[in-house]
Design a protein around this motif. Structure first.
Motif, PDB file in Angstrom:
ATOM      1  N   ARG A  98       0.805  -1.657  -0.042  1.00 48.78           N
ATOM      2  CA  ARG A  98       0.176  -0.119   0.475  1.00 48.78           C
ATOM      3  C   ARG A  98       0.901   1.194   0.080  1.00 48.78           C
ATOM      4  O   ARG A  98       0.648   2.065  -0.766  1.00 48.78           O
ATOM      5  CB  ARG A  98      -1.282  -0.100   0.826  1.00 48.78           C
ATOM      6  CG  ARG A  98      -1.617  -0.867   2.086  1.00 48.78           C
ATOM      7  CD  ARG A  98      -3.266  -0.885   0.543  1.00 48.78           C
ATOM      8  NE  ARG A  98      -4.459  -1.822   1.419  1.00 48.78           N
ATOM      9  CZ  ARG A  98      -4.116  -4.025   0.840  1.00 48.78           C
ATOM     10  NH1 ARG A  98      -3.780  -3.980   0.038  1.00 48.78           N
ATOM     11  NH2 ARG A  98      -5.402  -3.853   1.558  1.00 48.78           N
ATOM     12  N   ASN A 101       2.431   2.299  -3.229  1.00 45.31           N
ATOM     13  CA  ASN A 101       1.310   2.857  -4.104  1.00 45.31           C
ATOM     14  C   ASN A 101       1.521   4.195  -4.243  1.00 45.31           C
ATOM     15  O   ASN A 101       1.923   4.696  -2.991  1.00 45.31           O
ATOM     16  CB  ASN A 101      -0.272   2.602  -4.061  1.00 45.31           C
ATOM     17  CG  ASN A 101      -0.186   0.612  -4.066  1.00 45.31           C
ATOM     18  OD1 ASN A 101       0.337   0.095  -4.920  1.00 45.31           O
ATOM     19  ND2 ASN A 101      -0.787   0.335  -3.586  1.00 45.31           N
ATOM     20  N   TRP A 103      -0.293   8.066  -3.958  1.00 53.38           N
ATOM     21  CA  TRP A 103      -1.943   8.902  -3.433  1.00 53.38           C
ATOM     22  C   TRP A 103      -2.599   8.116  -3.824  1.00 53.38           C
ATOM     23  O   TRP A 103      -3.977   8.195  -3.598  1.00 53.38           O
ATOM     24  CB  TRP A 103      -1.435   9.729  -3.083  1.00 53.38           C
ATOM     25  CG  TRP A 103      -1.298  10.930  -3.933  1.00 53.38           C
ATOM     26  CD1 TRP A 103       0.281  11.014  -4.610  1.00 53.38           C
ATOM     27  CD2 TRP A 103      -2.496  11.123  -4.893  1.00 53.38           C
ATOM     28  NE1 TRP A 103      -0.391  12.248  -5.358  1.00 53.38           N
ATOM     29  CE2 TRP A 103      -1.474  12.352  -5.029  1.00 53.38           C
ATOM     30  CE3 TRP A 103      -3.639  11.475  -5.011  1.00 53.38           C
ATOM     31  CZ2 TRP A 103      -2.721  13.325  -6.587  1.00 53.38           C
ATOM     32  CZ3 TRP A 103      -4.176  12.257  -4.776  1.00 53.38           C
ATOM     33  CH2 TRP A 103      -4.102  13.490  -6.256  1.00 53.38           C
ATOM     34  N   ASN A 106      -4.188   4.535  -4.854  1.00 53.28           N
ATOM     35  CA  ASN A 106      -4.852   4.823  -3.382  1.00 53.28           C
ATOM     36  C   ASN A 106      -6.089   4.836  -3.259  1.00 53.28           C
ATOM     37  O   ASN A 106      -6.418   4.099  -2.632  1.00 53.28           O
ATOM     38  CB  ASN A 106      -3.664   4.918  -1.434  1.00 53.28           C
ATOM     39  CG  ASN A 106      -2.281   3.866  -1.794  1.00 53.28           C
ATOM     40  OD1 ASN A 106      -2.641   2.831  -1.898  1.00 53.28           O
ATOM     41  ND2 ASN A 106      -1.478   4.686  -1.665  1.00 53.28           N
ATOM     42  N   ASN A 144      -8.391  -1.623  -1.216  1.00 56.15           N
ATOM     43  CA  ASN A 144      -7.416  -0.922  -0.014  1.00 56.15           C
ATOM     44  C   ASN A 144      -8.837  -0.971   0.795  1.00 56.15           C
ATOM     45  O   ASN A 144      -9.985  -0.211   0.623  1.00 56.15           O
ATOM     46  CB  ASN A 144      -6.863   0.417  -0.388  1.00 56.15           C
ATOM     47  CG  ASN A 144      -5.410  -0.012  -0.963  1.00 56.15           C
ATOM     48  OD1 ASN A 144      -5.440  -0.801  -1.337  1.00 56.15           O
ATOM     49  ND2 ASN A 144      -5.052   1.438  -0.687  1.00 56.15           N
ATOM     50  N   CYS A 146      -9.991   1.453   4.723  1.00 54.69           N
ATOM     51  CA  CYS A 146      -9.169   1.557   5.120  1.00 54.69           C
ATOM     52  C   CYS A 146      -9.002   1.195   7.081  1.00 54.69           C
ATOM     53  O   CYS A 146      -8.474   1.212   7.148  1.00 54.69           O
ATOM     54  CB  CYS A 146      -9.780   3.189   5.372  1.00 54.69           C
ATOM     55  SG  CYS A 146     -11.695   3.359   6.336  1.00 54.69           S
ATOM     56  N   ASP A 149      -7.000  -1.571   7.044  1.00 57.80           N
ATOM     57  CA  ASP A 149      -5.001  -1.883   6.698  1.00 57.80           C
ATOM     58  C   ASP A 149      -4.857  -0.527   8.329  1.00 57.80           C
ATOM     59  O   ASP A 149      -4.185  -0.783   8.584  1.00 57.80           O
ATOM     60  CB  ASP A 149      -5.387  -0.520   5.729  1.00 57.80           C
ATOM     61  CG  ASP A 149      -5.239  -0.885   4.495  1.00 57.80           C
ATOM     62  OD1 ASP A 149      -5.659  -2.272   4.112  1.00 57.80           O
ATOM     63  OD2 ASP A 149      -5.060  -0.393   3.109  1.00 57.80           O
ATOM     64  N   THR A 168      -1.531   6.366   4.008  1.00 57.50           N
ATOM     65  CA  THR A 168      -2.316   5.910   3.007  1.00 57.50           C
ATOM     66  C   THR A 168      -2.978   5.097   3.263  1.00 57.50           C
ATOM     67  O   THR A 168      -4.167   5.398   2.499  1.00 57.50           O
ATOM     68  CB  THR A 168      -1.265   4.511   2.365  1.00 57.50           C
ATOM     69  OG1 THR A 168      -0.129   4.723   2.114  1.00 57.50           O
ATOM     70  CG2 THR A 168      -2.200   3.573   1.846  1.00 57.50           C
ATOM     71  N   CYS A 171      -5.902   8.616   2.275  1.00 53.58           N
ATOM     72  CA  CYS A 171      -6.064   8.017   0.718  1.00 53.58           C
ATOM     73  C   CYS A 171      -7.463   7.471   0.390  1.00 53.58           C
ATOM     74  O   CYS A 171      -7.699   7.437   0.275  1.00 53.58           O
ATOM     75  CB  CYS A 171      -4.846   7.723  -0.235  1.00 53.58           C
ATOM     76  SG  CYS A 171      -3.334   9.447  -0.033  1.00 53.58           S
ATOM     77  N   THR A 172      -6.649   6.466   0.730  1.00 56.90           N
ATOM     78  CA  THR A 172      -8.131   5.394   1.143  1.00 56.90           C
ATOM     79  C   THR A 172      -9.579   5.458   1.784  1.00 56.90           C
ATOM     80  O   THR A 172     -10.362   4.919   0.779  1.00 56.90           O
ATOM     81  CB  THR A 172      -7.308   4.270   2.025  1.00 56.90           C
ATOM     82  OG1 THR A 172      -6.259   3.972   0.710  1.00 56.90           O
ATOM     83  CG2 THR A 172      -8.498   2.859   1.765  1.00 56.90           C
TER      84      THR A 172
END
Length: 192
Positions: A98, A101, A103, A106, A144, A146, A149, A168, A171-172
């Protein structure tokens, strides 16, 4: 707030199952967390984000759910790490991907997951098998989520850089909110 914390704990349970089992069976087992959340009507961020356009939830309450989910995933990660400390390396691999990647990737991966999460939540009462499929699909596709994660980040906090992991997740989160609202937006526009 307790409903959000408990939902985060259940996502941590699903994440622990996935990290322990892996593969398709692990992805299907992860759905146990969401099925339990929906059964007990707990507050999961991605389960409630699709209610923004209908004004059934406001941004402040949604952000409080996000914070409660973070607390629950952190507690779940502490329990899982204590019980099965070797799982942190697997969680670190997921979060490293993640973090590597961009932004925008994500956000896009979050949108795809949000779309599947909305489908999972609205299908639960009549077709729970779609809920299971949607959860397994986002995990196997590497989309993804959130809250999941958050759990992986907390599990791997001794291995991965927290700052990039938190960015990350932010962004997710943006992507998940967009994805959770695509079908409601379509429905609203179609109704005009």
């Amino acid at each position: 707030m307790i409903e959000a914390i408990f939902a985060g704990l259940l996502i941590a349970l699903g994440g622990t199952l996935y990290l322990s089992i892996g593969g398709t069976i692990g992805a299907v087992a992860f759905s146990l967390g969401l099925l339990t959340i929906l059964h007990f009507k707990l507050y999961l961020f991605t389960g409630k984000a699709g209610l923004l356009l209908s004004y059934e939830i406001n941004p402040y309450d949604l952000s409080m759910i996000w914070c409660g989910n973070l607390s629950g995933t952190a507690l779940g990660a502490l329990i899982a790490f204590t019980a099965k400390p070797g799982l942190n390396a697997t969680a670190a691999n997921i979060m490293s991907t993640r973090i590597s990647n961009s932004w925008i990737q994500n956000i896009y991966l979050g949108i795809l997951c949000g779309l599947l999460m909305y489908i999972a939540v609205i299908s639960y009462s009549t077709k729970p098998w779609i809920t299971v499929m949607a959860v397994a699909a986002f995990i196997l596709a590497g989309f993804n989520h959130c809250i999941a994660d958050m759990f992986y980040m907390c599990m791997a906090c001794d291995i991965i850089p927290i700052g990039p992991a938190a960015l990350t997740i932010l962004c997710t989160t943006i992507g998940n909110v967009i994805g959770c609202n695509l079908i409601p937006l379509y429905t609203r526009l179609k109704g005009r």
